[in-house]
Design a protein around this motif. Sequence first.
Motif, PDB file in Angstrom:
ATOM      1  N   LEU A 100       0.835  -1.203   0.000  1.00 22.69           N
ATOM      2  CA  LEU A 100       0.000   0.000   0.000  1.00 22.69           C
ATOM      3  C   LEU A 100       0.867   1.249   0.000  1.00 22.69           C
ATOM      4  O   LEU A 100       0.556   2.227  -0.696  1.00 22.69           O
ATOM      5  CB  LEU A 100      -0.927  -0.001   1.222  1.00 22.69           C
ATOM      6  N   GLY A 101       1.961   1.222   0.752  1.00 26.69           N
ATOM      7  CA  GLY A 101       2.885   2.347   0.740  1.00 26.69           C
ATOM      8  C   GLY A 101       3.429   2.623  -0.649  1.00 26.69           C
ATOM      9  O   GLY A 101       3.541   3.782  -1.072  1.00 26.69           O
ATOM     10  N   CYS A 102       3.744   1.559  -1.376  1.00 26.21           N
ATOM     11  CA  CYS A 102       4.248   1.726  -2.747  1.00 26.21           C
ATOM     12  C   CYS A 102       3.179   2.324  -3.655  1.00 26.21           C
ATOM     13  O   CYS A 102       3.471   3.179  -4.508  1.00 26.21           O
ATOM     14  CB  CYS A 102       4.720   0.383  -3.290  1.00 26.21           C
ATOM     15  N   ILE A 103       1.915   1.896  -3.489  1.00 23.76           N
ATOM     16  CA  ILE A 103       0.817   2.447  -4.288  1.00 23.76           C
ATOM     17  C   ILE A 103       0.652   3.934  -3.994  1.00 23.76           C
ATOM     18  O   ILE A 103       0.510   4.757  -4.912  1.00 23.76           O
ATOM     19  CB  ILE A 103      -0.492   1.687  -4.004  1.00 23.76           C
ATOM     20  N   ILE A 104       0.655   4.300  -2.711  1.00 15.64           N
ATOM     21  CA  ILE A 104       0.489   5.707  -2.342  1.00 15.64           C
ATOM     22  C   ILE A 104       1.643   6.537  -2.878  1.00 15.64           C
ATOM     23  O   ILE A 104       1.447   7.661  -3.378  1.00 15.64           O
ATOM     24  CB  ILE A 104       0.373   5.858  -0.813  1.00 15.64           C
ATOM     25  N   TYR A 105       2.844   5.991  -2.817  1.00 20.47           N
ATOM     26  CA  TYR A 105       4.001   6.710  -3.378  1.00 20.47           C
ATOM     27  C   TYR A 105       3.782   6.986  -4.864  1.00 20.47           C
ATOM     28  O   TYR A 105       4.032   8.100  -5.344  1.00 20.47           O
ATOM     29  CB  TYR A 105       5.279   5.903  -3.166  1.00 20.47           C
ATOM     30  N   GLU A 106       3.333   5.984  -5.598  1.00 21.47           N
ATOM     31  CA  GLU A 106       3.119   6.164  -7.035  1.00 21.47           C
ATOM     32  C   GLU A 106       2.019   7.182  -7.302  1.00 21.47           C
ATOM     33  O   GLU A 106       2.118   7.968  -8.260  1.00 21.47           O
ATOM     34  CB  GLU A 106       2.783   4.822  -7.683  1.00 21.47           C
ATOM     35  N   MET A 107       0.971   7.199  -6.482  1.00 22.88           N
ATOM     36  CA  MET A 107      -0.109   8.167  -6.663  1.00 22.88           C
ATOM     37  C   MET A 107       0.372   9.584  -6.381  1.00 22.88           C
ATOM     38  O   MET A 107       0.036  10.526  -7.110  1.00 22.88           O
ATOM     39  CB  MET A 107      -1.296   7.817  -5.753  1.00 22.88           C
TER      40      MET A 107
ATOM     41  N   PRO B  41       5.183  15.872  -0.043  1.00 29.89           N
ATOM     42  CA  PRO B  41       4.668  16.651   1.090  1.00 29.89           C
ATOM     43  C   PRO B  41       4.978  15.952   2.408  1.00 29.89           C
ATOM     44  O   PRO B  41       5.070  14.727   2.473  1.00 29.89           O
ATOM     45  CB  PRO B  41       3.157  16.699   0.811  1.00 29.89           C
ATOM     46  N   LYS B  42       5.119  16.725   3.464  1.00 30.13           N
ATOM     47  CA  LYS B  42       5.514  16.196   4.760  1.00 30.13           C
ATOM     48  C   LYS B  42       4.537  15.132   5.268  1.00 30.13           C
ATOM     49  O   LYS B  42       4.951  14.120   5.855  1.00 30.13           O
ATOM     50  CB  LYS B  42       5.626  17.329   5.786  1.00 30.13           C
ATOM     51  N   ASP B  43       3.224  15.367   5.086  1.00 32.49           N
ATOM     52  CA  ASP B  43       2.262  14.389   5.597  1.00 32.49           C
ATOM     53  C   ASP B  43       2.370  13.056   4.864  1.00 32.49           C
ATOM     54  O   ASP B  43       2.233  11.984   5.462  1.00 32.49           O
ATOM     55  CB  ASP B  43       0.835  14.940   5.534  1.00 32.49           C
ATOM     56  N   ALA B  44       2.666  13.111   3.558  1.00 32.40           N
ATOM     57  CA  ALA B  44       2.865  11.882   2.798  1.00 32.40           C
ATOM     58  C   ALA B  44       4.144  11.174   3.237  1.00 32.40           C
ATOM     59  O   ALA B  44       4.181   9.939   3.351  1.00 32.40           O
ATOM     60  CB  ALA B  44       2.916  12.188   1.306  1.00 32.40           C
ATOM     61  N   GLN B  45       5.172  11.942   3.497  1.00 33.63           N
ATOM     62  CA  GLN B  45       6.430  11.357   3.972  1.00 33.63           C
ATOM     63  C   GLN B  45       6.218  10.570   5.256  1.00 33.63           C
ATOM     64  O   GLN B  45       6.695   9.434   5.396  1.00 33.63           O
ATOM     65  CB  GLN B  45       7.475  12.456   4.210  1.00 33.63           C
ATOM     66  N   GLN B  46       5.493  11.166   6.214  1.00 37.96           N
ATOM     67  CA  GLN B  46       5.285  10.526   7.496  1.00 37.96           C
ATOM     68  C   GLN B  46       4.492   9.227   7.354  1.00 37.96           C
ATOM     69  O   GLN B  46       4.827   8.200   7.957  1.00 37.96           O
ATOM     70  CB  GLN B  46       4.565  11.479   8.462  1.00 37.96           C
ATOM     71  N   LEU B  47       3.426   9.267   6.554  1.00 33.63           N
ATOM     72  CA  LEU B  47       2.618   8.070   6.349  1.00 33.63           C
ATOM     73  C   LEU B  47       3.432   6.968   5.679  1.00 33.63           C
ATOM     74  O   LEU B  47       3.387   5.801   6.093  1.00 33.63           O
ATOM     75  CB  LEU B  47       1.394   8.403   5.494  1.00 33.63           C
ATOM     76  N   LEU B  48       4.192   7.335   4.662  1.00 34.86           N
ATOM     77  CA  LEU B  48       4.963   6.332   3.926  1.00 34.86           C
ATOM     78  C   LEU B  48       6.071   5.724   4.773  1.00 34.86           C
ATOM     79  O   LEU B  48       6.395   4.542   4.626  1.00 34.86           O
ATOM     80  CB  LEU B  48       5.529   6.946   2.644  1.00 34.86           C
ATOM     81  N   LYS B  49       6.639   6.488   5.662  1.00 30.61           N
ATOM     82  CA  LYS B  49       7.648   5.919   6.567  1.00 30.61           C
ATOM     83  C   LYS B  49       7.043   4.817   7.420  1.00 30.61           C
ATOM     84  O   LYS B  49       7.673   3.784   7.667  1.00 30.61           O
ATOM     85  CB  LYS B  49       8.233   7.024   7.447  1.00 30.61           C
ATOM     86  N   LEU B  50       5.805   5.029   7.879  1.00 28.94           N
ATOM     87  CA  LEU B  50       5.130   3.997   8.668  1.00 28.94           C
ATOM     88  C   LEU B  50       4.830   2.759   7.823  1.00 28.94           C
ATOM     89  O   LEU B  50       5.077   1.621   8.247  1.00 28.94           O
ATOM     90  CB  LEU B  50       3.824   4.548   9.249  1.00 28.94           C
ATOM     91  N   LEU B  51       4.273   2.974   6.637  1.00 28.83           N
ATOM     92  CA  LEU B  51       3.871   1.845   5.800  1.00 28.83           C
ATOM     93  C   LEU B  51       5.068   1.060   5.271  1.00 28.83           C
ATOM     94  O   LEU B  51       5.068  -0.178   5.282  1.00 28.83           O
ATOM     95  CB  LEU B  51       3.024   2.341   4.632  1.00 28.83           C
ATOM     96  N   LEU B  52       6.072   1.769   4.807  1.00 29.60           N
ATOM     97  CA  LEU B  52       7.219   1.091   4.197  1.00 29.60           C
ATOM     98  C   LEU B  52       8.091   0.383   5.229  1.00 29.60           C
ATOM     99  O   LEU B  52       8.840  -0.534   4.886  1.00 29.60           O
ATOM    100  CB  LEU B  52       8.048   2.087   3.385  1.00 29.60           C
TER     101      LEU B  52
END
Length: 288
Positions: free
Chosen positions: A174-181, A196-207
Amino acid sequence: MLIENKKQIESNSAKDYIFGRCIGGDSYSLVYLAIDRHSGLEYAIKVFEKRLVRQEQQENTISRQCEAMWIMRNVPGFLQLRQTFQDQRSLYLVMQHARRGNLQGYISSFDGAACRHYAAEILVACEQLHQRQLIHGELKLQTVLLDEQLHIMLAEFGAAQKAELTAATDLRALGCIIYEMVAGWPAEQINLHDLPKDAQQLLKLLLNAPTKFVSYEQLRSEAFFTGIDWQTLRQQIPPLIYAQSSSSEFNASMQSLPNSEDLELALEQQPINCLPKAQPAHASCSIC
């Protein structure tokens, strides 16, 4: 379309359908567009040739996936399995037809609102899957389909063995999908610095999910999802997105097979090609 009553599962033979063109497949199956002769409803029918399934040693994988689809029947966010039947040569899965295609065909039109909405819908679907002790195992843009209202439907789920993969594997996907989006390009080499900072924080958790526990409650509370109403998510109208090319080719494809006399010939022109002596609509997905 969700299965609502017994009337919708009465058809139990390939002769009950008008088959259109082949729209996909792999080394042991083909997927056809089809119309139920009795109801006029459209479906996608996946046809497995048993000989090839055994040759590829995929019996357990297909059985797991079919079981998972029955478990997730009538759960929003998942491609719906209407029925299965088989004959001596082939196994048939009659599934909902995702006329709108998959998420990959729309990603170039995504803005911030679309990224948040579709990330949220996929997150909810993953939670529903994991609550039932199922793993997707193949989560990617191509396996996230869209219904008529452009809400997501996960497909190709449940084939993975729990021993092979975990829920954390799906969260990383899911983290990879969000990154691509968000980034707009494939997640082959992930670079979070320009996001964006909020995307960075979420992706750090998912990845990092495979090595660090993260709960769904924690993920939903992330700043990236600010403004998401989790209770009414699938009742909302999704943000406007556009397909790169038209994915609605069903009506034109059906013109090649207008009559029942053409059905056997059409199937014989494909590698998987047998009309069944039907078994009950709820026949097991085991290969026998």
